[in-house]
Design a protein around this motif. Structure first.
Motif, PDB file in Angstrom:
ATOM      1  N   PRO A 146       0.825  -1.204   0.000  1.00  0.00           N
ATOM      2  CA  PRO A 146       0.000   0.000   0.000  1.00  0.00           C
ATOM      3  C   PRO A 146       0.861   1.256   0.000  1.00  0.00           C
ATOM      4  O   PRO A 146       2.074   1.179   0.150  1.00  0.00           O
ATOM      5  CB  PRO A 146      -0.786  -0.130   1.292  1.00  0.00           C
ATOM      6  N   GLY A 147       0.232   2.388  -0.126  1.00  0.00           N
ATOM      7  CA  GLY A 147       0.955   3.643  -0.079  1.00  0.00           C
ATOM      8  C   GLY A 147       0.455   4.636  -1.100  1.00  0.00           C
ATOM      9  O   GLY A 147      -0.074   4.267  -2.146  1.00  0.00           O
ATOM     10  N   ASP A 148       0.616   5.916  -0.775  1.00  0.00           N
ATOM     11  CA  ASP A 148       0.225   6.966  -1.691  1.00  0.00           C
ATOM     12  C   ASP A 148       1.313   7.176  -2.746  1.00  0.00           C
ATOM     13  O   ASP A 148       2.480   6.836  -2.544  1.00  0.00           O
ATOM     14  CB  ASP A 148       0.008   8.273  -0.930  1.00  0.00           C
ATOM     15  N   PHE A 149       0.923   7.732  -3.868  1.00  0.00           N
ATOM     16  CA  PHE A 149       1.862   7.999  -4.951  1.00  0.00           C
ATOM     17  C   PHE A 149       1.237   9.035  -5.875  1.00  0.00           C
ATOM     18  O   PHE A 149       0.034   9.290  -5.839  1.00  0.00           O
ATOM     19  CB  PHE A 149       2.149   6.734  -5.763  1.00  0.00           C
ATOM     20  N   VAL A 150       2.058   9.627  -6.714  1.00  0.00           N
ATOM     21  CA  VAL A 150       1.548  10.497  -7.763  1.00  0.00           C
ATOM     22  C   VAL A 150       2.430  10.329  -8.991  1.00  0.00           C
ATOM     23  O   VAL A 150       3.645  10.171  -8.886  1.00  0.00           O
ATOM     24  CB  VAL A 150       1.495  11.981  -7.315  1.00  0.00           C
ATOM     25  N   ILE A 151       1.799  10.302 -10.171  1.00  0.00           N
ATOM     26  CA  ILE A 151       2.493  10.214 -11.446  1.00  0.00           C
ATOM     27  C   ILE A 151       2.506  11.604 -12.081  1.00  0.00           C
ATOM     28  O   ILE A 151       1.453  12.229 -12.241  1.00  0.00           O
ATOM     29  CB  ILE A 151       1.800   9.225 -12.398  1.00  0.00           C
ATOM     30  N   PHE A 152       3.686  12.099 -12.408  1.00  0.00           N
ATOM     31  CA  PHE A 152       3.850  13.348 -13.154  1.00  0.00           C
ATOM     32  C   PHE A 152       4.096  13.023 -14.618  1.00  0.00           C
ATOM     33  O   PHE A 152       4.823  12.083 -14.935  1.00  0.00           O
ATOM     34  CB  PHE A 152       5.068  14.127 -12.652  1.00  0.00           C
ATOM     35  N   GLN A 153       3.525  13.818 -15.506  1.00  0.00           N
ATOM     36  CA  GLN A 153       3.910  13.766 -16.912  1.00  0.00           C
ATOM     37  C   GLN A 153       3.944  15.184 -17.487  1.00  0.00           C
ATOM     38  O   GLN A 153       3.087  16.016 -17.166  1.00  0.00           O
ATOM     39  CB  GLN A 153       2.951  12.902 -17.737  1.00  0.00           C
ATOM     40  N   VAL A 154       4.939  15.436 -18.314  1.00  0.00           N
ATOM     41  CA  VAL A 154       5.014  16.660 -19.108  1.00  0.00           C
ATOM     42  C   VAL A 154       4.754  16.238 -20.544  1.00  0.00           C
ATOM     43  O   VAL A 154       5.532  15.457 -21.122  1.00  0.00           O
ATOM     44  CB  VAL A 154       6.390  17.338 -18.979  1.00  0.00           C
ATOM     45  N   LEU A 155       3.642  16.719 -21.125  1.00  0.00           N
ATOM     46  CA  LEU A 155       3.223  16.159 -22.414  1.00  0.00           C
ATOM     47  C   LEU A 155       2.401  17.132 -23.226  1.00  0.00           C
ATOM     48  O   LEU A 155       1.975  18.183 -22.747  1.00  0.00           O
ATOM     49  CB  LEU A 155       2.447  14.853 -22.185  1.00  0.00           C
ATOM     50  N   ASN A 156       2.180  16.716 -24.460  1.00  0.00           N
ATOM     51  CA  ASN A 156       1.369  17.475 -25.407  1.00  0.00           C
ATOM     52  C   ASN A 156       0.525  16.455 -26.179  1.00  0.00           C
ATOM     53  O   ASN A 156       1.047  15.719 -27.010  1.00  0.00           O
ATOM     54  CB  ASN A 156       2.279  18.262 -26.354  1.00  0.00           C
ATOM     55  N   PHE A 157      -0.777  16.408 -25.864  1.00  0.00           N
ATOM     56  CA  PHE A 157      -1.661  15.439 -26.516  1.00  0.00           C
ATOM     57  C   PHE A 157      -1.921  15.838 -27.960  1.00  0.00           C
ATOM     58  O   PHE A 157      -2.287  16.980 -28.251  1.00  0.00           O
ATOM     59  CB  PHE A 157      -2.996  15.344 -25.776  1.00  0.00           C
ATOM     60  N   GLY A 158      -1.771  14.865 -28.867  1.00  0.00           N
ATOM     61  CA  GLY A 158      -2.133  15.077 -30.258  1.00  0.00           C
ATOM     62  C   GLY A 158      -3.540  14.586 -30.537  1.00  0.00           C
ATOM     63  O   GLY A 158      -4.363  15.288 -31.136  1.00  0.00           O
ATOM     64  N   THR A 159      -3.841  13.361 -30.112  1.00  0.00           N
ATOM     65  CA  THR A 159      -5.173  12.784 -30.264  1.00  0.00           C
ATOM     66  C   THR A 159      -5.545  12.085 -28.961  1.00  0.00           C
ATOM     67  O   THR A 159      -4.720  11.946 -28.058  1.00  0.00           O
ATOM     68  CB  THR A 159      -5.225  11.755 -31.406  1.00  0.00           C
ATOM     69  N   ALA A 160      -6.791  11.649 -28.872  1.00  0.00           N
ATOM     70  CA  ALA A 160      -7.233  10.915 -27.688  1.00  0.00           C
ATOM     71  C   ALA A 160      -6.428   9.630 -27.544  1.00  0.00           C
ATOM     72  O   ALA A 160      -6.072   8.986 -28.532  1.00  0.00           O
ATOM     73  CB  ALA A 160      -8.722  10.601 -27.801  1.00  0.00           C
ATOM     74  N   GLY A 161      -6.147   9.269 -26.315  1.00  0.00           N
ATOM     75  CA  GLY A 161      -5.383   8.059 -26.049  1.00  0.00           C
ATOM     76  C   GLY A 161      -4.930   8.022 -24.610  1.00  0.00           C
ATOM     77  O   GLY A 161      -5.338   8.844 -23.789  1.00  0.00           O
ATOM     78  N   CYS A 162      -4.081   7.072 -24.298  1.00  0.00           N
ATOM     79  CA  CYS A 162      -3.627   6.851 -22.931  1.00  0.00           C
ATOM     80  C   CYS A 162      -2.125   7.130 -22.858  1.00  0.00           C
ATOM     81  O   CYS A 162      -1.328   6.434 -23.478  1.00  0.00           O
ATOM     82  CB  CYS A 162      -3.916   5.408 -22.517  1.00  0.00           C
TER      83      CYS A 162
END
Length: 214
Positions: free
Chosen positions: A67-83
């Motif tokens: 268990p445990g807390d967490f956070v995901i950072f991303q620096v991005l530029n979306f072109g189209t819908a997706g994951c």
């Protein structure tokens, strides 16, 4: 996690370095290698996922312990819908998309809606659980995803986990992302002060916006 094992712009990357020293080196998933763009953002490099089928595979290592807390950072530029980030196993999952963040814990779905990132340019985004609450941020502005303190890994110890940058893992890669990703980072047991430190670093380094989380 950023950069690649090649330095020529427009070249397919063969690996993506983990700058934390934790050894989570990324490799192309199923041969689908993104391209390196040397000056994608503020004269800094980024990975160009310019077609479906490109993803970085972080493997089956325990990237997010439980268990445990967490956070995901991303620096991005979306072109189209997706994951842009997707992990999964028998009874859990994490997804970051252009307008929704998801987490599945023991079959219970947590969903957090954010303003669409399509055509919005470069952003600093986060998704994770801290202080018992699921929260997403876009350039530091928070969006509440609800409270769920159930173990993220689910009840099975026999899961086959996998984490992908640029797609969602669901037994295989689906929901491919297209666009640019410059950085992905995971903070474990984060405080708001630590999140602001990372956000302000990205703000300065990439010349982006970040509103301190209060």
């Amino acid at each position: 996690m950023n950069g690649g094992s090649v330095s020529t712009s427009g070249t397919n990357v063969t690996s993506v370095a983990d700058l934390s020293g934790s050894g989570f080196t990324g490799t192309p998933y199923n041969g689908g290698s993104p391209l390196l763009t040397a000056t994608a953002i503020n004269s800094k490099p980024a990975l160009n996922f310019n077609q479906s089928g490109m993803a970085v595979d972080l493997g089956a290592a325990n990237l997010i312990p439980d268990p445990g807390d967490f956070v995901i950072f991303q620096v991005l530029n979306f072109g189209t819908a997706g994951c842009s980030f997707g992990g999964g196993a028998n009874s859990w999952g994490i997804q970051i998309t252009e307008s929704n963040m998801y987490a599945v814990c023991n079959g219970s779905l947590v969903q957090c809606s954010i303003p669409s990132l399509l055509s919005s340019g470069w952003n600093i985004i986060t998704w994770g659980r801290y202080s018992g609450s699921w929260t997403a941020t876009v350039n530091g502005t928070p969006y509440n995803g609800g409270t769920n303190i159930t173990n993220i890994r689910g009840v099975s110890n026999g899961y086959i986990a996998r984490d992908l940058i640029g797609a969602k893992w669901d037994g295989n890669a689906i929901s491919y992302f297209t666009g640019y990703i410059s950085d992905t980072a995971v903070l474990l047991s984060p405080t708001k002060a630590q999140m602001n430190t990372v956000g302000n670093y990205y703000k300065s380094y990439y010349n982006l916006n970040w509103n301190n989380i209060s």
